[in-house]
Design an enzyme around this catalytic site. Sequence first.
Site, short mmCIF file in Angstrom:
data_model
loop_
_atom_site.label_atom_id
_atom_site.label_comp_id
_atom_site.label_asym_id
_atom_site.label_seq_id
_atom_site.Cartn_x
_atom_site.Cartn_y
_atom_site.Cartn_z
N LYS A 21 0.87 -6.96 12.50
CA LYS A 21 0.08 -8.12 12.09
C LYS A 21 0.78 -9.44 12.35
CE LYS A 21 -2.46 -5.46 8.65
NZ LYS A 21 -1.86 -4.16 8.98
N ILE A 80 3.04 6.34 7.12
CA ILE A 80 2.30 5.45 6.20
C ILE A 80 2.90 4.05 6.29
CG2 ILE A 80 1.34 5.20 3.90
CD1 ILE A 80 0.58 7.80 5.27
N ARG A 113 9.42 -0.15 8.92
CA ARG A 113 8.11 0.50 8.97
C ARG A 113 8.22 1.75 9.83
NH1 ARG A 113 7.80 -5.25 10.44
NH2 ARG A 113 6.08 -4.98 11.91
N ALA A 131 4.15 -7.20 0.75
CA ALA A 131 3.54 -7.17 -0.59
C ALA A 131 2.07 -7.55 -0.60
CB ALA A 131 4.34 -8.05 -1.55
N CYS A 146 17.98 -18.93 -13.23
CA CYS A 146 16.96 -19.17 -12.20
C CYS A 146 15.62 -18.56 -12.57
CB CYS A 146 17.43 -18.61 -10.86
SG CYS A 146 18.95 -19.33 -10.22
N GLU A 180 13.29 12.45 -6.05
CA GLU A 180 13.70 11.32 -5.22
C GLU A 180 15.20 11.41 -4.97
OE1 GLU A 180 14.76 8.02 -3.27
OE2 GLU A 180 12.67 8.61 -3.52
N SER A 234 1.98 -0.18 7.41
CA SER A 234 0.89 -1.08 7.03
C SER A 234 -0.42 -0.59 7.63
CB SER A 234 1.19 -2.49 7.53
OG SER A 234 0.16 -3.38 7.20
N HIS A 241 -3.98 -5.60 1.96
CA HIS A 241 -4.83 -6.09 3.05
C HIS A 241 -6.30 -5.77 2.79
CE1 HIS A 241 -1.44 -7.20 5.56
NE2 HIS A 241 -0.89 -6.03 5.30
#
Length: 492
Positions: free
Chosen positions: A253, A337, A313, A51, A402, A36, A339, A54
């Site tokens: 979407k 790759i 994306r 996140a 928090c 990476e 959604s 689907h």
Amino acid sequence: MEKVFDYEVGIIGAGIVGAFTFDTLVTNGVKTCLCEAGEDVSLGASKANSAIIHAGYDPIPGSNMARLNVKGNKMYEEVAERLGEKLLKCGSIVVADETGLDGIKELYERGLANGVSGLKILNKEELHALEPNLNDNLCYGLLAKTAKVVSPYNFTISLCEEAIINGGTLKLDYPVDKLEFKNGGWKVSSGKNSFTCHYLVNCAGAGCDKINELAGAEKLNLTYTLGEYILLDKSEHGLVNRPIFPMPTKLGKGILVAPTVAGNIICGPTAKLIDKYSTRVTSEGVIEIREKTKNLVNGIDFRKAIKLYAGVRVKEGKDFILGFSKLVPNFYITAGICSPGLASAPAIADEILQNLQKCGVKTHKIAIKRRKPYINTQNLTEEEFAALIAKNPKFGKLICRCEGITEGEIEQVLKGVITPLTVEGIKRRLRATMGRCQGSFCLPMIIDIMAKYYKIDPSQVIIRGKTSLVTSRVKEAGIYSQKEEEEPKTNG
């Protein structure tokens, strides 16, 4: 004599697809290296998306997207349980006004063709009973019971950690700048460093075109779509119980309203075609989100917004590109790759393994070591918490008010399998600085903890990337500068 390589398989790019592939290969006994470009895993689209796992009603039947979405969706529950990762089995709803019934029916039929279970067309009464805060003009809905919500960056981290403890190799800060095929395998170089592998898998996301070019493989024509989001405070929890989508368009979407596994609400994403990779949030994008979400949900209080962020994306045509290159040997390409890439990732990894096996890659049964999840004090009973503090008092020192993160929790991830080198690395693992104040109180203390652990001056602690350093401090709050990286590294 058969050539001996450092690894049987090399993978470039440590996003969610690369992480699933890494873990799948390693736990099937394949000697594997994941490299990476960045200083940590999950630095690209895998940390900035909706996140959502689907259900699979949206992709065109017969496409890679449809096939892998439905299969991948079914795999997530087992993976989440194994890794100790949180998963909301909440379902999702596509909503429409009185003119949208035909569109809802079309999605329903497409879902059936794709093999999606748990689909139901809702009338107005059923729709508003499930989601009382929906806009009154919404009359129809498509309920997809198998949709889920996860934390994609936590999944990526956990998958890589599981692979490492089972013998996999992760090379961070390894921007690939040269690829050579010789003696039946690949030499993967980054500056003066290199390793060899029999097979190479391109999972580089936004950088997959550059990796293909280095390998001499097929030319990729990527398009970039900016998706901007607004994150609301946890006080808005319960506004919706599941992701609420408008009818999809050719751009995606649509702008949704959805819960997160942490209890926040997200609104977005926009869908802006851009020429150059950039994750800057625009004022136009914020206005668009605010306007379009009014058509979905009543009572969204954008005064409770605590964070604006964006992801990109990456598409290559209308479907996922998966398969071996026809131009160079032993080189497997994953491209475009977008959604439902998150939902499809475990199925993509499984398919890559199967295709490698057909080429002669041997799997071996190993005694898999399970990853031990990090302690989350928020999940402990009072008795368990007291016992933990008695054993290690640092778990009783609150750092992030928090999110309820303690010094002990920060130290445990600093000693973890993949050591976070930046404040953002701590953030992705624990949610420290992700709450209402966005680090106003806890950031100086986190910097001090990291400085002591790494035995460096606080001014040397990196916020994110390599160049965003603490430049000065004023009292306890601190003044910090950040330089946003615009260009993705080669590995995506």
